[in-house]
Design a protein around this motif. Structure first.
Motif, PDB file in Angstrom:
ATOM      1  N   UNK A 104       0.848  -1.190   0.000  1.00 38.69           N
ATOM      2  CA  UNK A 104       0.000   0.000   0.000  1.00 38.69           C
ATOM      3  C   UNK A 104       0.880   1.235   0.000  1.00 38.69           C
ATOM      4  N   UNK A 105       0.655   2.132  -0.953  1.00 36.99           N
ATOM      5  CA  UNK A 105       1.431   3.363  -1.040  1.00 36.99           C
ATOM      6  C   UNK A 105       0.473   4.550  -1.082  1.00 36.99           C
ATOM      7  N   UNK A 106       1.030   5.740  -1.006  1.00 33.64           N
ATOM      8  CA  UNK A 106       0.221   6.952  -1.050  1.00 33.64           C
ATOM      9  C   UNK A 106       0.890   8.052  -0.244  1.00 33.64           C
ATOM     10  N   UNK A 107       0.362   9.259  -0.353  1.00 35.97           N
ATOM     11  CA  UNK A 107       0.959  10.406   0.311  1.00 35.97           C
ATOM     12  C   UNK A 107       0.839  10.286   1.827  1.00 35.97           C
ATOM     13  N   UNK A 108       1.544  11.163   2.532  1.00 30.27           N
ATOM     14  CA  UNK A 108       1.502  11.170   3.994  1.00 30.27           C
ATOM     15  C   UNK A 108       0.088  11.459   4.492  1.00 30.27           C
ATOM     16  N   UNK A 155      -5.539   7.431  -2.302  1.00 35.61           N
ATOM     17  CA  UNK A 155      -5.519   8.849  -2.644  1.00 35.61           C
ATOM     18  C   UNK A 155      -6.830   9.480  -2.185  1.00 35.61           C
ATOM     19  N   UNK A 156      -6.855  10.788  -2.137  1.00 34.69           N
ATOM     20  CA  UNK A 156      -8.018  11.510  -1.640  1.00 34.69           C
ATOM     21  C   UNK A 156      -8.706  12.276  -2.764  1.00 34.69           C
ATOM     22  N   UNK A 157     -10.015  12.175  -2.818  1.00 30.93           N
ATOM     23  CA  UNK A 157     -10.814  12.923  -3.787  1.00 30.93           C
ATOM     24  C   UNK A 157     -12.080  13.390  -3.092  1.00 30.93           C
ATOM     25  N   UNK A 158     -12.331  14.710  -3.162  1.00 28.87           N
ATOM     26  CA  UNK A 158     -13.508  15.296  -2.506  1.00 28.87           C
ATOM     27  C   UNK A 158     -13.579  14.915  -1.032  1.00 28.87           C
ATOM     28  N   UNK A 159     -12.410  15.011  -0.354  1.00 28.12           N
ATOM     29  CA  UNK A 159     -12.305  14.733   1.088  1.00 28.12           C
ATOM     30  C   UNK A 159     -12.627  13.295   1.455  1.00 28.12           C
ATOM     31  N   UNK A 160     -12.607  12.400   0.500  1.00 29.00           N
ATOM     32  CA  UNK A 160     -12.815  10.984   0.785  1.00 29.00           C
ATOM     33  C   UNK A 160     -11.616  10.187   0.297  1.00 29.00           C
TER      34      UNK A 160
END
Length: 631
Positions: free
Chosen positions: A29-33, A400-405
């Motif tokens: 699993x990867x992604x921003x902080x 990742x985040x989209x529209x606060x979700x």
């Protein structure tokens, strides 16, 4: 067995809308902080038991409940001040975590048999639910809160819009249950639940401290002190013999007499308690023997206290994995274990990261056959592009985040099994190096054709907005030519983050329509993909926009840096206006040198330099129209 699906609601970064992610026997699993990678692992620990690594409590604190959900709840309490009080309308937030287990062997079916939830009896479901106690007097609590709010609303300095922050959440009235088969009355038997384990090597592990067994909470102690039975009898016998020798040693006997003589002089006389002293090695009790053990590591062994952080980190991981591998043989005690490793790259050299990553997904495979073990699942989280590029893309999922979700996307999801889909996959596996894979850690992406754009576009952004692309979570990806489609397919297939493409029209070439076709093909995804096409090459467009006035002077200085001899020939000819074709022909063979030289010049002097509109249009699309310049 493995967890094939995980659903989270209202736990920390995961909100009111249920987040469901499929998992694999080995998942990276990867992604921003701060996207929720650690929270995802931790919430599995709310259901599964823990054995070796530090226990995670199942009773939550207020901070463990999603903050946005809490604010909504508190605001609904405040709203009842102006309407009829109806506690039935007040929805107290609940934290819920569901895991689905499948691919069960016969032994595992015997353990999870009470938790099947569908007719085929091939999948089991376990649920953690944190909710208000059944005996909680909601009406009384609500009346007390409203009374307090009424008093506070008249207090000086209290802002009405912030009144909800004074609502005290009744966390002490919450309790958890763990049930199976999607039936809240089917509470899980702790005996069977303990056969399902989760071990997490968290990102903040202190390897040096944990590799010394001098305390009962240290990792090495907990591993050595588990199920030892008669394993240390030989050492106990030796210690007993050593202690006997100590009592008979003439030197020690003389020292004891000397000390006792002075003790009698300086301490009070007590006939019932004489001043007897003695010497001994460590107590022959097993737990005391273990506390004296530490690990040494290296060709010339030294203690872990003197080892580098990287070596200790590898030793720490190996210690856990070797122990867990041996524990999986105990079928009567263990049916299944999830191993979670946060940031395996911690303190490691890039080569060590790559080597570790390539071998991690072999740990849950049986030696020889290469088949997946039925009793071990591995989930890692990482911020390392070296780790990312060393793992099979089939196992790589980005949050990742989209529209606060929070959303997820497996990198290869959506690629067809047909020839064109496989072509994209082959390209990505080949070219997603440590640099380009950084796109999976970004909030926004800009795809460019070559090194010149990669050098200059970040600087152009800083010149306009006074901040770096990195500060906006934006990554420049150089596709090394015109291979945009391979990367855009990832966006198209569900990785919905903003992606801008900067490309040439290739006028007069065989590929002249390539850029237009690309724009048309992805036009239906224009909410996340925008293709900007320049009329000529990147360098020509820069020259066109700056062939007069202050831009003229900057470009001439750059040319002088690159071609000092030829500069004298063109200095007067370009005094008022640079000839675009001539300038470009002179620098065409060293475009990257031109980009570097222009970059250095603009760092010192950029006033009056014009940035082509197709580039600024991509900036506006990727980061938004309302971004303000920071000085």
């Amino acid at each position: 067995m493995y967890i094939s699906s995980l659903t989270i609601k209202n736990y920390r970064s995961f909100g009111e809308k249920e987040f469901t992610i499929p998992l694999k026997p080995f998942t990276a699993i990867i992604g921003e902080n701060n996207i929720g990678k650690s929270n995802l692992l931790d919430c599995i620990g709310l259901i599964l038991s823990q054995d070796i690594t530090m226990f995670k409590k199942r009773t939550l604190d207020t901070e463990d409940i999603n903050s946005r959900t809490l604010d909504i709840f508190k605001k609904s309490v405040v709203a009842m001040r102006s309407e009829e009080i109806n506690v039935a309308k007040l929805m107290f937030p609940e934290v819920r975590v569901d895991i689905i287990l499948e691919d069960l062997d016969e032994n595992q079916k015997a353990v999870v048999g009470d938790w099947f939830f569908e007719k085929t009896l091939s999948k089991a479901q376990l649920t953690y639910l944190f909710r208000v106690r059944s005996g909680f007097k909601k009406s009384e609590w609500l009346e007390n809160q409203l009374a307090k709010l009424t008093i506070l609303s008249d207090a000086e300095g209290v802002v009405e819009d912030q009144l909800y922050t004074h609502v005290e959440f009744p966390i002490e009235q919450y309790e958890y249950i763990i049930f199976g088969g999607n039936n809240t009355t089917n509470k899980c038997d702790p005996y069977f639940l303990k056969m399902l384990k989760l071990e997490i090597l968290d990102a903040l592990r202190d390897a040096k401290k944990e590799l010394v067994a001098n305390g009962e909470y240290k990792l090495l102690y907990r591993i050595l002190n588990k199920n030892y039975e008669t394993d240390f009898v030989g050492i106990q016998k030796i210690l007993t013999s050593l202690n006997k020798e100590l009592t008979e040693n003439e030197k020690l006997v003389a020292i004891k007499k000397e000390i006792t003589k002075y003790l009698d002089k300086v301490s009070l006389t007590n006939p019932e308690e004489k001043n007897n002293i003695d010497f001994s090695f460590v107590s022959p009790q097993v737990n005391e023997i273990i506390k004296k053990l530490s690990i040494v590591y290296g060709e010339n062994p030294i203690s872990v206290e003197r080892n580098g952080l990287g070596k200790n980190n590898l030793l720490f991981i190996s210690l856990i994995l070797s122990h867990l591998a041996s524990q999986t043989e105990e079928k009567t005690k263990l049916a299944f274990r999830v191993i979670g490793i946060e940031e395996p790259e911690a303190h490691l050299h890039p080569h060590s990261q790559i080597h570790l990553a390539k071998n991690l997904n072999q740990i849950n495979k049986n030696e020889g056959s290469g088949e997946i073990k039925t009793d071990t699942q591995i989930i890692i989280t990482s911020h390392s592009t070296n780790i990312t590029t060393s793992i099979d893309l089939n196992n790589l999922v980005v949050l990742y985040r989209e529209n606060d979700e929070i959303h997820y996307h497996y990198i290869l999801d959506g690629f067809s099994d047909r020839k064109v889909g496989q072509k994209h996959i082959i390209y990505l596996r080949k070219y997603l190096d440590a640099t380009n894979s950084s796109m999976f850690y970004a909030r926004r992406i800009i795809l460019v054709e070559g090194i010149s754009e990669q050098i200059l576009i970040p600087l152009f952004f800083e010149m306009i907005y006074g901040q770096s692309l990195e500060s906006m979570g934006t990554t420049i990806v150089n596709v090394n030519g015109v291979a945009f489609k391979h990367f855009l397919e990832v966006i198209k297939n569900g990785y919905f983050i903003k992606c801008g493409v900067i490309t040439d029209r290739d006028k007069g070439k065989k590929t002249e329509k390539r850029a237009e076709n690309l724009k048309v093909e992805y036009s239906t995804f224009n909410h996340v993909i925008e293709v900007a096409i320049n009329e000529d090459t990147f360098e020509k467009e820069i020259i066109k926009y700056n062939n007069v006035d202050k831009g003229n002077a900057i470009l001439k200085q750059v040319f002088k840096t690159l071609h000092k001899i030829n500069y004298n020939k063109y200095e007067k000819l370009w005094e008022k206006e640079i000839d675009v074709e001539t300038y470009f022909n002179e620098i065409e063979g060293d475009k990257s040198d031109f980009a570097f030289a222009l970059h250095e010049k603009l760092l010192k002097e950029s006033e009056g330099f014009n940035i082509p509109e197709y580039i600024t249009a991509i900036f506006k699309f990727v980061v938004g129209e309302k971004i303000e310049r920071k000085d």
